[in-house]
Scaffold this motif. Sequence first.
Motif, PDB file in Angstrom:
ATOM      1  N   UNK A  52       0.845  -1.194   0.000  1.00 24.17           N
ATOM      2  CA  UNK A  52       0.000   0.000   0.000  1.00 24.17           C
ATOM      3  C   UNK A  52       0.879   1.241   0.000  1.00 24.17           C
ATOM      4  N   UNK A  53       0.261   2.344  -0.341  1.00 24.19           N
ATOM      5  CA  UNK A  53       0.876   3.665  -0.189  1.00 24.19           C
ATOM      6  C   UNK A  53      -0.257   4.651   0.039  1.00 24.19           C
ATOM      7  N   UNK A  54       0.091   5.867   0.415  1.00 24.28           N
ATOM      8  CA  UNK A  54      -0.911   6.875   0.744  1.00 24.28           C
ATOM      9  C   UNK A  54      -0.831   8.055  -0.212  1.00 24.28           C
ATOM     10  N   UNK A  55      -1.988   8.598  -0.559  1.00 22.71           N
ATOM     11  CA  UNK A  55      -2.065   9.866  -1.266  1.00 22.71           C
ATOM     12  C   UNK A  55      -2.950  10.765  -0.425  1.00 22.71           C
ATOM     13  N   UNK A  56      -2.364  11.850   0.104  1.00 18.91           N
ATOM     14  CA  UNK A  56      -3.115  12.790   0.922  1.00 18.91           C
ATOM     15  C   UNK A  56      -3.808  13.777  -0.001  1.00 18.91           C
ATOM     16  N   UNK A 142     -17.950   4.654  -7.131  1.00 18.21           N
ATOM     17  CA  UNK A 142     -17.543   4.323  -8.494  1.00 18.21           C
ATOM     18  C   UNK A 142     -16.260   5.032  -8.946  1.00 18.21           C
ATOM     19  N   UNK A 143     -15.981   6.300  -8.534  1.00 12.28           N
ATOM     20  CA  UNK A 143     -14.729   6.892  -9.017  1.00 12.28           C
ATOM     21  C   UNK A 143     -13.491   6.091  -8.606  1.00 12.28           C
ATOM     22  N   UNK A 144     -13.536   5.486  -7.428  1.00 12.45           N
ATOM     23  CA  UNK A 144     -12.387   4.706  -6.949  1.00 12.45           C
ATOM     24  C   UNK A 144     -12.114   3.490  -7.816  1.00 12.45           C
ATOM     25  N   UNK A 145     -13.123   3.021  -8.527  1.00 12.75           N
ATOM     26  CA  UNK A 145     -12.989   1.799  -9.323  1.00 12.75           C
ATOM     27  C   UNK A 145     -12.940   2.071 -10.829  1.00 12.75           C
ATOM     28  N   UNK A 146     -13.042   3.339 -11.195  1.00 18.12           N
ATOM     29  CA  UNK A 146     -12.958   3.715 -12.609  1.00 18.12           C
ATOM     30  C   UNK A 146     -11.484   3.935 -12.962  1.00 18.12           C
ATOM     31  N   UNK A 147     -10.944   3.074 -13.807  1.00 17.54           N
ATOM     32  CA  UNK A 147      -9.510   3.126 -14.115  1.00 17.54           C
ATOM     33  C   UNK A 147      -9.076   4.483 -14.663  1.00 17.54           C
ATOM     34  N   UNK A 148      -9.901   5.089 -15.484  1.00 18.49           N
ATOM     35  CA  UNK A 148      -9.511   6.383 -16.055  1.00 18.49           C
ATOM     36  C   UNK A 148      -9.513   7.476 -14.982  1.00 18.49           C
ATOM     37  N   UNK A 154      -4.922  10.175  -9.542  1.00 19.14           N
ATOM     38  CA  UNK A 154      -3.879   9.725  -8.625  1.00 19.14           C
ATOM     39  C   UNK A 154      -2.645   9.162  -9.317  1.00 19.14           C
ATOM     40  N   UNK A 155      -2.649   9.143 -10.652  1.00 18.50           N
ATOM     41  CA  UNK A 155      -1.532   8.640 -11.445  1.00 18.50           C
ATOM     42  C   UNK A 155      -1.180   7.203 -11.023  1.00 18.50           C
ATOM     43  N   UNK A 159      -0.690  -1.863 -11.656  1.00 18.64           N
ATOM     44  CA  UNK A 159      -0.537  -2.731 -10.483  1.00 18.64           C
ATOM     45  C   UNK A 159      -1.127  -2.107  -9.219  1.00 18.64           C
ATOM     46  N   UNK A 160      -1.778  -0.956  -9.374  1.00 16.69           N
ATOM     47  CA  UNK A 160      -2.320  -0.250  -8.214  1.00 16.69           C
ATOM     48  C   UNK A 160      -3.823  -0.040  -8.365  1.00 16.69           C
ATOM     49  N   UNK A 161      -4.496   0.049  -7.217  1.00 19.04           N
ATOM     50  CA  UNK A 161      -5.905   0.415  -7.208  1.00 19.04           C
ATOM     51  C   UNK A 161      -6.235   1.055  -5.869  1.00 19.04           C
ATOM     52  N   UNK A 162      -7.340   1.777  -5.844  1.00 21.40           N
ATOM     53  CA  UNK A 162      -7.769   2.446  -4.613  1.00 21.40           C
ATOM     54  C   UNK A 162      -8.433   1.415  -3.709  1.00 21.40           C
ATOM     55  N   UNK A 163      -7.877   1.249  -2.510  1.00 21.78           N
ATOM     56  CA  UNK A 163      -8.498   0.381  -1.510  1.00 21.78           C
ATOM     57  C   UNK A 163      -9.592   1.145  -0.772  1.00 21.78           C
ATOM     58  N   UNK A 164      -9.393   2.423  -0.593  1.00 22.54           N
ATOM     59  CA  UNK A 164     -10.393   3.248   0.077  1.00 22.54           C
ATOM     60  C   UNK A 164      -9.937   4.686   0.140  1.00 22.54           C
ATOM     61  N   UNK A 165     -10.902   5.568   0.294  1.00 20.10           N
ATOM     62  CA  UNK A 165     -10.612   6.982   0.501  1.00 20.10           C
ATOM     63  C   UNK A 165     -11.132   7.312   1.889  1.00 20.10           C
TER      64      UNK A 165
END
Length: 190
Positions: A52-56, A142-148, A154-155, A159-165
């Motif tokens: 995991x990593x974080x984006x603030x 849905x935005x968290x799961x939309x690849x575009x 979040x660039x 190999x990455x996806x949003x686990x949660x906001x």
Amino acid sequence: MPTPNPDAYAFLRTRRSRPAKTLTTPVPDRDTLMALLTLASRTPDHGKLEPWRFIVIEHHAMGALADLAASRAQALGLDPEQATKGRTQFDQGHLAVAVIEVQKPSPKIPAIEQTYAAGCVCLSLVNAALAAGWGANWLSGWPSHDREFVRQAFVLTDAERVAGIIHIGTETSTPPERPRPDIEALTTWL
């Protein structure tokens, strides 16, 4: 005989996420947030992969994310209710942390366990914020799961996806208790 921690036990017995729309300023400062992120990282992590990593996401970035969600909703042909819901979490946000799952190649640790580890970080961040007196809520949508959306916002790599906001702030109201699961019905003893 185990040594109990009554304060931790009481906290876990009564913990309750706060709806993101009820969170306002002030929000944690950088040092406080770094301490919360450190606590959130104290989770099960098989193989010590740190998948995991974080984006603030600070307040000044929320408007651009709201606009991007609206643009993506239109491109996807989503109905107005879905479009609004995707935009609103950013329109109303003051501070959030996107927990990014980073799948790492491992001959021993299956991908699903890396997914679980990232999910544990999400819950740990919510709990750390709540324990520190902040309001917190784990959202996705849905935005968290939309690849575009996540690529632009979040660039993220493939190999990455949003686990949660995780939205964090000062709560404006205490939500009512909600119904809880029937643990007896969900438990099997072998």
